[in-house]
Every structure is written in structure tokens, then in C-alpha cells.
Write an enzyme that holds these catalytic residues in place. Structure first.
Site, mmCIF file in Angstrom:
data_model
loop_
_atom_site.group_PDB
_atom_site.id
_atom_site.type_symbol
_atom_site.label_atom_id
_atom_site.label_comp_id
_atom_site.label_asym_id
_atom_site.label_seq_id
_atom_site.Cartn_x
_atom_site.Cartn_y
_atom_site.Cartn_z
ATOM 1 C CD GLU A 154 -2.779 1.107 2.539
ATOM 2 O OE1 GLU A 154 -2.544 0.282 3.440
ATOM 3 O OE2 GLU A 154 -3.756 1.867 2.527
ATOM 4 C CD GLU A 248 -7.202 1.473 6.244
ATOM 5 O OE1 GLU A 248 -6.440 0.604 6.670
ATOM 6 O OE2 GLU A 248 -6.830 2.380 5.457
HETATM 7 C C1 LER Z 1 -3.405 1.327 6.259
HETATM 8 O O1 LER Z 1 -4.256 0.673 5.393
HETATM 9 C C2 LER Z 1 -3.330 2.764 5.983
HETATM 10 O O2 LER Z 1 -4.025 3.254 5.125
HETATM 11 C C3 LER Z 1 -2.367 3.579 6.727
HETATM 12 O O3 LER Z 1 -2.721 4.929 6.632
HETATM 13 C C4 LER Z 1 -2.222 3.180 8.160
HETATM 14 O O4 LER Z 1 -3.302 3.614 8.896
HETATM 15 MN MN MN Z 2 -5.340 2.072 3.814
#
Ligand code: LER
Ligand code: MN
Length: 273
Positions: A154, A248
Site C-alpha cells: 500500500e 477503511e
Molecule cells: C493502512 O491501510 C493505511 O491506510 C495507513 O494509513 C495506516 O493507517
Molecule cells: Mn489504507
């Protein structure tokens, strides 16, 4: 066909983080299933924090899948990163993620490397950090492949890492790693900060997109901020993305409202009137 997921934190130390449900896995499954989500995304303290038999039983009871398992507990609890100046810390970070890959695969899900990537600073040059990160992703990508899963990497916004902030740069770098089993997690919150054109950047990364954090500009549920979702969903369709739209997001104003707003936004995005 894109599917819906919602995040569950099993880690009290992550309080304040962008996770919807905080009151244990069973409570999360009850609410996620009632709202019609396809899956939950899990954020455990470590691999031992997930008992696969119990998780499978809860999933089966509630008709849910696991979308992905985060490895950020290794950073939040143990301050491990894959680019730490200390070789022993880097080795522990790899082992931590390897164990997350194993437990995630036993639940049919990929693992995520987000905050565990760390940053370059002090005595560690960018070139050195990227060499360490690349070796780790090759090794851990192979471990995931042996278990039939991709590994998700990510890119984060500039306030959380100085390694990769944009999908295009990430894609270009991943394409020259060995193994080819690492996919990009596209988080719409980070992208809102870093991308000139989120839809175009998704198209540029194309088949490398392996997971999506479906979240608005202010890290709240989609619809509670100002990100324009239709071009993003059109881009995901164009590249044939068939993975999860996973919420998220901050649990605001409360978990139930954030979850409901998310599922309504996903339905609207996928089936516009
Ligand atoms: C994790 O998925 C993320 O987006 C980071 O910003 C950790 O919070
Ligand atoms: Mn994230």
C-alpha cells in the site's frame, strides 16, 4: 464483480485509527452481515491474535469472507519496519509479516503491507531503503504465492511514508521486482492527497491493483467527504478490477452509521440509478 468489505480492529492500541468496528470480531460480524457486507477486513495485533478455527466458525455463521488481513500491528505494537536501520529489526519485521501471510492465507485472504514499510531517514538512504523493501517484497511475495495468495503493498500519503506515495511510481517500481506476486492496495484517502487524477492513476496501475480502501477525502465513510466516486468506479471497471471495496474509514459519527453509509455508497456506486 466488485464486493464490499468493512474493517475491524482487534487492536486497542490502534485507537483513533481508520477502522469501523472495535468491539471484537463477533460483534463486527453480526453488524457487517446485517448490513449486507460480503466480507470483513481484519487488523489483528499479530498472527497469534487470530484463531483461524474460531474466525472460520464466525464467518460461516454470518455468511462472510475475509477480504484481507493487515500487518500494521507490527508497527503499532512492536515498532518493526522493513526499512529499519537495524538488521535485526528488519528481520523481525519480515517474520512478523510472514506469520500474517500464513494466517491470512488459512482464511483465504491476502496480507497487507502498509505502515510496516517504514521510511528512509537518518543513516538510511532512499536507495538503501528501497533495496531492503524490494528484497522483502520479493521474499514475502513468494511466501504468499506458495499459499495461493497475492501480497498487497500500500502506497501511503507523504505524512506516513516517504517511500512511495503515488500509484504510478509504485507500479513502475513493482514491475521490475522478481516474482510478480505483489499487488497494489489503492487507498482513496491517500490518493486524494497525492494523485493528480485518481481515476487515471488507477488505469495506469491497471492489473496491478489488488485491493481498494474505499474511503472519502476526509477518511470518513464514502459520502461524508468530497471525493468524486463515479470516475473512480468507472476506472476500476475499465481495468477489470474484481476485488473488494473495503471501508477503511474512521468510525464517525459512530461505527454503525459509518458502516451503513459505506454499504449505501457501495450500492449506489455499483448500481447507479
Ligand atoms: C493502512 O491501510 C493505511 O491506510 C495507513 O494509513 C495506516 O493507517
Ligand atoms: Mn489504507
Amino acid at each position: 464483480m466488485m464486493r464490499s468489505a468493512v474493517t475491524v480492529s482487534l487492536l486497542p492500541q490502534a485507537s483513533g485509527g481508520p477502522f469501523v468496528f472495535w468491539n471484537g470480531l463477533e460483534d463486527a460480524c453480526v453488524h457487517a452481515a446485517a448490513l449486507g457486507f460480503d466480507a470483513v477486513e481484519l487488523f489483528p495485533p499479530d498472527a497469534a491474535g487470530l484463531d483461524p478455527a474460531r474466525v472460520r466458525m464466525l464467518l460461516q455463521t454470518h455468511g462472510l469472507a475475509v477480504a484481507a488481513v493487515g500487518s500494521g500491528g507490527g508497527w503499532v505494537v512492536h515498532r518493526l519496519t522493513l526499512t529499519h536501520a537495524d538488521a535485526a529489526v528488519r528481520a523481525r519485521a519480515r517474520e512478523f509479516i510472514r506469520s500474517i501471510i500464513e494466517v491470512a492465507a488459512s482464511l483465504g485472504a491476502p496480507a497487507i503491507i502498509g505502515s510496516m514499510q517504514g521510511r528512509w531517514e537518518g543513516e538510511v538512504s532512499r536507495e538503501q531503503a528501497l533495496a531492503w523493501l524490494g528484497e522483502a517484497l520479493e521474499e514475502l511475495g513468494a511466501a504468499a504465492q506458495e499459499r495461493g495468495m497475492p501480497l498487497l503493498y500500500e502506497p501511503l500519503n507523504r505524512y506516513e511514508t516517504n517511500l512511495f506515495n503515488r500509484l504510478g511510481d509504485t507500479a513502475q517500481w513493482l514491475r521490475q521486482l522478481r516474482g510478480g506476486n505483489v499487488r497494489i492496495l489503492a487507498d482513496l484517502f491517500h490518493m486524494n492527497i497525492e494523485e493528480a487524477d485518481p481515476a487515471a492513476s488507477l488505469i495506469e496501475a491497471g492489473a496491478l491493483i489488488g485491493h481498494v480502501h474505499f474511503v472519502d477525502s476526509n477518511r470518513r465513510a464514502v459520502g461524508f467527504g468530497h471525493t468524486e466516486i463515479p470516475p473512480i468506479v468507472a476506472a476500476l471497471r475499465e481495468i477489470g478490477y474484481a476485488g473488494y471495496l473495503s471501508a477503511e474509514v474512521l468510525p464517525l459519527p459512530d461505527p454503525q452509521t459509518a458502516a451503513r453509509q459505506t454499504i449505501e455508497s457501495i450500492r449506489k456506486a455499483l448500481n447507479p440509478a
